[in-house]
Design a protein around this motif. Structure first.
Motif, PDB file in Angstrom:
ATOM      1  N   ARG A  78      79.602 -23.849 -13.533  1.00 33.31           N
ATOM      2  CA  ARG A  78      79.073 -23.716 -14.897  1.00 33.31           C
ATOM      3  C   ARG A  78      78.469 -22.321 -15.059  1.00 33.31           C
ATOM      4  NH1 ARG A  78      76.369 -27.796 -14.838  1.00 33.31           N
ATOM      5  NH2 ARG A  78      77.460 -29.147 -16.287  1.00 33.31           N
ATOM      6  N   ILE A  79      78.730 -21.714 -16.219  1.00 33.02           N
ATOM      7  CA  ILE A  79      78.130 -20.411 -16.513  1.00 33.02           C
ATOM      8  C   ILE A  79      76.651 -20.636 -16.853  1.00 33.02           C
ATOM      9  CG2 ILE A  79      78.158 -18.423 -18.055  1.00 33.02           C
ATOM     10  CD1 ILE A  79      81.183 -18.765 -18.290  1.00 33.02           C
ATOM     11  N   THR A  80      75.795 -20.003 -16.052  1.00 37.88           N
ATOM     12  CA  THR A  80      74.360 -20.216 -16.262  1.00 37.88           C
ATOM     13  C   THR A  80      73.711 -19.023 -16.965  1.00 37.88           C
ATOM     14  OG1 THR A  80      73.945 -19.394 -14.040  1.00 37.88           O
ATOM     15  CG2 THR A  80      74.074 -21.789 -14.305  1.00 37.88           C
ATOM     16  N   ARG A  81      74.414 -17.897 -16.992  1.00 40.84           N
ATOM     17  CA  ARG A  81      73.861 -16.717 -17.656  1.00 40.84           C
ATOM     18  C   ARG A  81      75.026 -15.810 -18.015  1.00 40.84           C
ATOM     19  NH1 ARG A  81      68.964 -13.312 -14.917  1.00 40.84           N
ATOM     20  NH2 ARG A  81      68.667 -11.903 -16.651  1.00 40.84           N
ATOM     21  N   SER A  82      75.137 -15.469 -19.291  1.00 39.05           N
ATOM     22  CA  SER A  82      76.321 -14.698 -19.683  1.00 39.05           C
ATOM     23  C   SER A  82      75.987 -13.512 -20.573  1.00 39.05           C
ATOM     24  CB  SER A  82      77.297 -15.612 -20.444  1.00 39.05           C
ATOM     25  OG  SER A  82      78.427 -14.858 -20.847  1.00 39.05           O
ATOM     26  N   ASN A  83      76.663 -12.396 -20.278  1.00 42.19           N
ATOM     27  CA  ASN A  83      76.649 -11.230 -21.173  1.00 42.19           C
ATOM     28  C   ASN A  83      78.080 -10.957 -21.614  1.00 42.19           C
ATOM     29  OD1 ASN A  83      73.889 -10.768 -20.899  1.00 42.19           O
ATOM     30  ND2 ASN A  83      74.212  -9.654 -18.973  1.00 42.19           N
ATOM     31  N   HIS A  84      78.880 -12.011 -21.650  1.00 41.61           N
ATOM     32  CA  HIS A  84      80.289 -11.841 -22.002  1.00 41.61           C
ATOM     33  C   HIS A  84      80.572 -12.668 -23.259  1.00 41.61           C
ATOM     34  CE1 HIS A  84      84.574 -11.576 -21.838  1.00 41.61           C
ATOM     35  NE2 HIS A  84      84.584 -10.945 -20.678  1.00 41.61           N
ATOM     36  N   PRO A  85      81.087 -12.047 -24.311  1.00 41.96           N
ATOM     37  CA  PRO A  85      81.264 -12.788 -25.569  1.00 41.96           C
ATOM     38  C   PRO A  85      82.255 -13.943 -25.475  1.00 41.96           C
ATOM     39  CG  PRO A  85      82.297 -10.599 -25.680  1.00 41.96           C
ATOM     40  CD  PRO A  85      81.513 -10.646 -24.408  1.00 41.96           C
ATOM     41  N   ASP A  86      83.225 -13.849 -24.566  1.00 42.21           N
ATOM     42  CA  ASP A  86      84.256 -14.905 -24.488  1.00 42.21           C
ATOM     43  C   ASP A  86      83.868 -16.057 -23.561  1.00 42.21           C
ATOM     44  OD1 ASP A  86      85.677 -13.193 -26.069  1.00 42.21           O
ATOM     45  OD2 ASP A  86      86.787 -12.298 -24.383  1.00 42.21           O
ATOM     46  N   PHE A  87      82.778 -15.910 -22.825  1.00 41.20           N
ATOM     47  CA  PHE A  87      82.376 -16.937 -21.845  1.00 41.20           C
ATOM     48  C   PHE A  87      80.891 -17.273 -22.038  1.00 41.20           C
ATOM     49  CE2 PHE A  87      86.088 -14.951 -19.911  1.00 41.20           C
ATOM     50  CZ  PHE A  87      86.767 -16.022 -19.353  1.00 41.20           C
ATOM     51  N   PRO A  88      80.578 -18.110 -23.048  1.00 36.53           N
ATOM     52  CA  PRO A  88      79.163 -18.402 -23.326  1.00 36.53           C
ATOM     53  C   PRO A  88      78.500 -19.256 -22.237  1.00 36.53           C
ATOM     54  CG  PRO A  88      80.628 -19.581 -24.841  1.00 36.53           C
ATOM     55  CD  PRO A  88      81.501 -18.708 -24.005  1.00 36.53           C
ATOM     56  N   ASP A  89      77.189 -19.223 -22.231  1.00 38.64           N
ATOM     57  CA  ASP A  89      76.388 -20.063 -21.315  1.00 38.64           C
ATOM     58  C   ASP A  89      76.845 -21.519 -21.415  1.00 38.64           C
ATOM     59  OD1 ASP A  89      74.898 -17.873 -20.764  1.00 38.64           O
ATOM     60  OD2 ASP A  89      72.968 -18.804 -21.235  1.00 38.64           O
TER      61      ASP A  89
END
Ligand SMILES: NC(=O)c1ccc[n+]([C@@H]2O[C@H](COP(=O)([O-])OP(=O)(O)OC[C@H]3O[C@@H](n4cnc5c(N)ncnc54)[C@H](OP(=O)(O)O)[C@@H]3O)[C@@H](O)[C@H]2O)c1
Length: 337
Positions: A78-89
């Motif tokens: 699971r993504i827990t922290r994102s700075n990528h617009p295509d892959f949200p938290d």
């Protein structure tokens, strides 16, 4: 959020069968994503036979893991922290993120998983690399068609159990070989194989194959190599196809095993023997993924997972592949869903 990232590193290059001491655990700070990066917390980690090749100091179809580097491996997390617009938290993803609690990614080689489609662990099994391998190995390399006899070795493993079921869906007669009575029972019962036997208790596998394949063998989906493969080669029909998927019986051999010389038989039968890599089929993954998902939804394929808890147990789970402890796909559960 945890501050410590546990990672399992390759410590030593094994000779023969790998040992637990070939791996070591390191703790390092959880990395912080940069611009257009995200952090993934591993939930499931896949252990696979191909990792044995990555432990050698030899470039094969992929480079080896460097000593002291994190072991390679497919992860669902699971993504827990994102700075990528295509892959949200909060997004569930699958990718080769390695044997560790947390990994950074810029999204390359990572795919989003729809948790409503099937349990997320299936992204490492039936709806992931093993499923794709079974599909292309059987249908593209093996060219299996209705009415043919298909033999599958390693038949109760992640790839083999699916290859056999796809062959059944296509109307083939399927004969499997696996390493325990419980596995054989699963193949003959839930998976609907036409015949199967336990090679570990069978003194004469060649005679057993002969008895179980009275019409000969049209397609051999080979996951294991060695003496079982020698036995099947002697039963190949005219224009048979051998799909060489894996050779696990040879992965820990320090010297190549000598076997019978069987190539003359290929002239007699005009058979084709072809190795393949699932990654070569990347442009067609969508086609196979859709077929596998449809079969799964319709209840036409069944799957099993053998799940070990704890990242620290990944080395043992990997070593157990060589002892056949797993039924279906071997996974390690790293954190809660
Ligand atoms: N070409 C590709 O692109 C590709 C992709 C994925 C996998 N593969 C290959 O496909 C094969 C299956 O992979 P998988 O992920 O599905 O693994 P798996 O079959 O789930 O696990 C490995 C199984 O191999 C069997 N095995 C171990 N040592 C053996 C031996 N000496 N002789 C016979 N069988 C043995 C064990 O089952 P038993 O209890 O039956 O012994 C074990 O459960 C492997 O060879 C792998 O390298 C190839």
């Amino acid at each position: 959020m945890a501050r410590v990232n546990r990672q399992i590193l390759l410590r030593a290059r094994p000779r023969g069968l790998p040992k637990l001491s070939d791996f070591e655990m390191r703790e390092s700070p959880v990395p912080v994503p940069d611009d257009r990066e995200f952090l993934v917390q591993a939930i499931y980690l896949s252990v696979d036979p191909y990792m044995r090749g990555r432990m050698n100091d030899r470039v094969s179809y992929a480079p080896p893991v460097a000593l002291g580097a994190v072991m390679v491996g497919g992860v669902v997390g699971r993504i827990t922290r994102s700075n990528h617009p295509d892959f949200p938290d909060g997004t569930i993803v699958e990718g080769r993120l390695g044997w560790q609690d947390y990994a950074l990614s810029d999204g390359k080689g990572v795919r989003r998983i729809d948790p409503t489609l099937a349990p997320i662990s299936t992204a490492l099994g039936v709806l992931g690399m093993p499923g794709l391998t079974a599909y292309f190995g059987l249908l593209d390399v093996g060219q299996a068609v209705a009415g043919e006899t298909v033999v599958v070795s390693g038949a109760a493993g992640a790839v083999g159990s699916l290859a056999g079921q796809i062959a059944r869906i296509k109307g083939c007669r399927v004969v499997g070989v696996a390493g325990s009575d419980a596995k054989v029972e699963w193949l003959l019962g839930e998976l609907g194989f036409d015949a199967a036997f336990n090679y570990k208790t069978e003194p004469d596998p060649a005679a057993r194959f002969r008895a179980l394949c009275p019409q000969g063998v049209d397609v051999y989906f080979d996951n294991v190599g060695g003496v079982l493969t020698d036995a099947v080669f002697s039963l190949l029909n005219v224009h048979a196809r051998v799909s060489v998927c894996g050779q696990i019986s040879q992965y820990n051999a320090e010297r190549p095993e000598l076997g019978p010389r069987l190539l003359w038989g290929l002239i007699e039968t005009r058979s084709k023997v072809q190795g393949f890599l699932v990654s070569d089929y990347a442009p067609r993954f969508k086609e196979a993924g859709a077929a596998l998902a449809a079969w799964l939804k319709a209840g036409r394929i069944q799957y099993r997972e053998t799940i070990v808890a704890g990242l620290e147990n990944a080395p043992k789970a990997f070593l157990d592949l060589f002892h056949g402890t797993n039924v279906g796909k071997q996974l390690v559960k790293v954190s809660e869903e």
